[in-house]
Design an enzyme around this catalytic site. Structure first.
Site, PDB file in Angstrom:
ATOM      1  N   THR A 139       2.705   2.277  -2.345  1.00  0.00           N
ATOM      2  CA  THR A 139       3.938   1.710  -2.906  1.00  0.00           C
ATOM      3  C   THR A 139       4.030   2.215  -4.584  1.00  0.00           C
ATOM      4  O   THR A 139       5.050   2.232  -5.096  1.00  0.00           O
ATOM      5  CB  THR A 139       4.339   0.316  -2.681  1.00  0.00           C
ATOM      6  OG1 THR A 139       3.193  -0.212  -3.170  1.00  0.00           O
ATOM      7  CG2 THR A 139       4.837   0.100  -1.270  1.00  0.00           C
ATOM      8  N   ASP A 140       2.653   2.103  -5.203  1.00  0.00           N
ATOM      9  CA  ASP A 140       2.697   2.127  -6.646  1.00  0.00           C
ATOM     10  C   ASP A 140       3.282   3.284  -7.196  1.00  0.00           C
ATOM     11  O   ASP A 140       4.010   3.126  -8.353  1.00  0.00           O
ATOM     12  CB  ASP A 140       1.336   2.016  -6.973  1.00  0.00           C
ATOM     13  CG  ASP A 140       0.257   2.696  -6.630  1.00  0.00           C
ATOM     14  OD1 ASP A 140       0.398   3.705  -5.832  1.00  0.00           O
ATOM     15  OD2 ASP A 140      -1.254   2.681  -7.045  1.00  0.00           O
ATOM     16  N   ASP A 171      -4.878   0.453  -9.083  1.00  0.00           N
ATOM     17  CA  ASP A 171      -6.387   0.361  -9.244  1.00  0.00           C
ATOM     18  C   ASP A 171      -6.866  -0.081 -10.575  1.00  0.00           C
ATOM     19  O   ASP A 171      -7.565  -1.043 -10.906  1.00  0.00           O
ATOM     20  CB  ASP A 171      -7.085   1.476  -8.602  1.00  0.00           C
ATOM     21  CG  ASP A 171      -6.691   1.978  -7.320  1.00  0.00           C
ATOM     22  OD1 ASP A 171      -5.898   1.161  -6.585  1.00  0.00           O
ATOM     23  OD2 ASP A 171      -7.073   2.936  -6.792  1.00  0.00           O
ATOM     24  N   GLU A 215      -7.362   9.773 -14.768  1.00  0.00           N
ATOM     25  CA  GLU A 215      -7.717   9.933 -13.220  1.00  0.00           C
ATOM     26  C   GLU A 215      -6.757  11.278 -13.027  1.00  0.00           C
ATOM     27  O   GLU A 215      -6.905  12.165 -11.935  1.00  0.00           O
ATOM     28  CB  GLU A 215      -7.544   8.592 -12.404  1.00  0.00           C
ATOM     29  CG  GLU A 215      -7.751   8.869 -10.942  1.00  0.00           C
ATOM     30  CD  GLU A 215      -8.727   8.079 -10.318  1.00  0.00           C
ATOM     31  OE1 GLU A 215      -8.985   6.903 -10.821  1.00  0.00           O
ATOM     32  OE2 GLU A 215      -9.257   8.345  -8.933  1.00  0.00           O
ATOM     33  N   GLU A 235       0.775  -1.124   0.186  1.00  0.00           N
ATOM     34  CA  GLU A 235      -0.085   0.038  -0.099  1.00  0.00           C
ATOM     35  C   GLU A 235       0.905   1.081   0.025  1.00  0.00           C
ATOM     36  O   GLU A 235       1.816   1.217   0.593  1.00  0.00           O
ATOM     37  CB  GLU A 235      -0.943   0.044   1.145  1.00  0.00           C
ATOM     38  CG  GLU A 235      -2.111   0.450   1.113  1.00  0.00           C
ATOM     39  CD  GLU A 235      -3.212  -0.304  -0.026  1.00  0.00           C
ATOM     40  OE1 GLU A 235      -3.343   0.007  -1.129  1.00  0.00           O
ATOM     41  OE2 GLU A 235      -3.768  -1.278   0.693  1.00  0.00           O
ATOM     42  N   SER A 242     -14.005   4.242  -8.402  1.00  0.00           N
ATOM     43  CA  SER A 242     -13.683   5.187  -9.698  1.00  0.00           C
ATOM     44  C   SER A 242     -12.804   4.283 -10.760  1.00  0.00           C
ATOM     45  O   SER A 242     -13.035   4.615 -11.959  1.00  0.00           O
ATOM     46  CB  SER A 242     -12.706   6.408  -9.219  1.00  0.00           C
ATOM     47  OG  SER A 242     -11.755   5.815  -8.406  1.00  0.00           O
ATOM     48  N   TYR A 268      -3.440  12.539   0.123  1.00  0.00           N
ATOM     49  CA  TYR A 268      -2.870  11.653  -0.613  1.00  0.00           C
ATOM     50  C   TYR A 268      -1.641  12.309  -1.338  1.00  0.00           C
ATOM     51  O   TYR A 268      -0.569  11.708  -1.578  1.00  0.00           O
ATOM     52  CB  TYR A 268      -3.807  10.978  -1.487  1.00  0.00           C
ATOM     53  CG  TYR A 268      -3.299   9.926  -2.315  1.00  0.00           C
ATOM     54  CD1 TYR A 268      -3.502   8.765  -2.031  1.00  0.00           C
ATOM     55  CD2 TYR A 268      -2.683  10.339  -3.414  1.00  0.00           C
ATOM     56  CE1 TYR A 268      -2.824   7.881  -2.918  1.00  0.00           C
ATOM     57  CE2 TYR A 268      -2.445   9.246  -4.479  1.00  0.00           C
ATOM     58  CZ  TYR A 268      -2.460   7.845  -4.130  1.00  0.00           C
ATOM     59  OH  TYR A 268      -1.781   6.904  -4.919  1.00  0.00           O
ATOM     60  N   GLY A 309     -16.187   4.998  -2.172  1.00  0.00           N
ATOM     61  CA  GLY A 309     -15.434   5.759  -1.043  1.00  0.00           C
ATOM     62  C   GLY A 309     -14.833   4.723   0.136  1.00  0.00           C
ATOM     63  O   GLY A 309     -14.522   5.183   1.210  1.00  0.00           O
TER      64      GLY A 309
HETATM   65  C1  GLA Z   1      -5.389   4.702  -3.795  1.00  0.00           C
HETATM   66  C2  GLA Z   1      -4.706   5.164  -5.172  1.00  0.00           C
HETATM   67  C3  GLA Z   1      -3.677   3.816  -5.658  1.00  0.00           C
HETATM   68  C4  GLA Z   1      -2.714   3.427  -4.338  1.00  0.00           C
HETATM   69  C5  GLA Z   1      -3.462   3.328  -3.239  1.00  0.00           C
HETATM   70  C6  GLA Z   1      -2.492   3.290  -2.011  1.00  0.00           C
HETATM   71  O1  GLA Z   1      -6.146   3.583  -4.067  1.00  0.00           O
HETATM   72  O2  GLA Z   1      -5.788   5.267  -6.261  1.00  0.00           O
HETATM   73  O3  GLA Z   1      -3.044   4.127  -6.589  1.00  0.00           O
HETATM   74  O4  GLA Z   1      -1.900   4.514  -4.295  1.00  0.00           O
HETATM   75  O5  GLA Z   1      -4.377   4.342  -2.676  1.00  0.00           O
HETATM   76  O6  GLA Z   1      -2.028   1.851  -1.855  1.00  0.00           O
END
Ligand code: GLA
Length: 375
Positions: free
Chosen positions: A34-35, A168, A156, A32, A124, A217, A118
């Site tokens: 990390t992407d 995602d 996005e 999480e 999304s 974020y 949410g």
């Molecule tokens: C959201 C973002 C993802 C990722 C997660 C955290 O879902 O859309 O790209 O960064 O948070 O792992």
């Protein structure tokens, strides 16, 4: 989800026969935040979908009805601009495809989704992937799931304005039946990982609806980029010696770097634990991930920590952690399949007493990524 009924509604509304598309939401087992540091993630597409019924209308316009939101929107393909609500997840993919040179056709779209909004399960991304698939198909364009994920993320990032990573979109576009994907977010190489036998993933919603477009974020992402710049590496994924790196950083950046580097390592360890059927090890890694997200990435909330603690302490649970972007959303728990109903009831009762209402909870199944549906 009743796609036959969606097609009937479409005909009644628009007077033509639609093609049907659907894209799933996703869970993330571990990996999480990390992407966007080009690291590793371990998501799976789940059996909750956004479905789109679509047909060309020959008008050069999108005419869109969302059954989920009970709202409509209409937009000229030549003048697509963000308006700050759900419609951006429809107009954004169209604009992104147009900018990529795809001859997007004017289309009527009827949308329905059972991916909770949410909750951190990528409603999304599911909507944007389903719309992207639909618009491509109406234009007669073939595209693989990796390209669909790239376009969806671009939509996005650039149209919606949420600086998310690729996880995602990738999971929704490329998920596999019965398995997770270990994704290298730099190369976009995905390795299938079989899910543990005799164990299930249970999602319990903290009932705090997260809002990721906003500042927190984005701030985490900027922290990670600043840390990488200070360290002279392209992304935190490239840190080789953590203790040396930490000595070169100050303040919050120390914590952000420690999270990303340790979380990336946990993804590899989790894949090994899944392969060995070692639920205790996998659960422990999920617990460590939660602590790191709470203390180092600082994306949790006290009430989400309470939910994770309740889940972790419930018999039949091997581990639990907050999932997705944080600041609310769901906790994911690794649960003995035989105990899922009892575990769900116990967590719902204990956390329900904390927040004064019954939280939503559901166990999920891993499914294939987005596709056209033929009836
Ligand atoms: C959201 C973002 C993802 C990722 C997660 C955290 O879902 O859309 O790209 O960064 O948070 O792992």
């Amino acid at each position: 989800m009743n796609l036959a009924a969606l097609a009937v509604d479409f005909r009644a509304r628009f007077g033509s026969a639609p093609r049907l598309f659907r894209a799933p939401g996703r869970i993330n087992i571990i990996g999480e935040h990390t992407d966007y540091s080009e690291g590793f993630v371990l998501p799976a597409a789940i059996d909750r979908w956004c479905a789109v019924a679509a047909a060309p209308n020959g008008l050069g316009r999108l005419r869109v009805v969302s059954q989920t939101f009970g709202q409509e929107m209409e937009a000229d393909l030549a003048h697509l601009v963000p308006r700050g609500d759900w419609a951006d997840y429809v107009a954004g993919p169209a604009k992104t495809l147009l900018e990529a040179g795809v001859a997007v056709l004017g289309a009527d779209l009827l949308i329905v989704s059972d991916v909770p909004v949410g909750a951190g399960v990528s409603s999304s991304a599911a909507l944007q992937v389903a719309v992207t698939r639909a618009l491509l198909a109406l234009s007669g364009i073939e595209a693989d799931g990796v390209q669909v994920a790239r376009w969806t993320r671009a939509s996005e990032n650039q149209f919606v304005g949420m600086p998310c990573g690729i996880m995602d979109s990738f999971a929704s576009a490329n998920g596999i039946e019965g398995g997770a994907l270990m994704l290298d977010c730099r190369s976009l190489r995905a390795t299938p990982a079989a899910l543990p036998r005799d164990a299930s993933f249970l999602l319990v919603n903290s009932m705090v609806s997260h809002r990721l477009v906003g500042g927190e974020y984005r701030q985490r992402r900027e922290d990670c980029e600043a840390a990488a710049r200070t360290l002279g590496v392209p992304a935190l994924r490239d840190v080789v010696d953590l203790s040396v790196a930490l000595q070169q950083l100050d303040g919050d950046l120390v914590k952000r770097c420690r999270h990303v580097v340790t979380e990336n390592a946990r993804v590899g360890q989790a894949v090994s634990a899944m392969g060995a059927g070692d639920l205790a090890a996998l659960g422990e890694l999920m617990n460590q991930s939660h602590a790191s997200l709470r203390d180092d990435m600082e994306v949790s909330l006290p009430v989400v920590d309470q939910l994770a603690a309740i889940a972790q302490a419930t018999p039949g649970v091997h581990g639990a952690r907050l999932m997705g972007g944080g600041f609310g959303g769901c906790v994911i728990a690794l649960v003995d399949t035989a105990a899922v109903d009892a575990v769900q009831a116990a967590i719902v009762a204990a956390y329900g007493a904390v927040i004064g209402e019954s939280p939503d909870a559901f166990a999920c199944r891993a499914v294939a990524g987005a596709s056209e549906v033929f009836q």
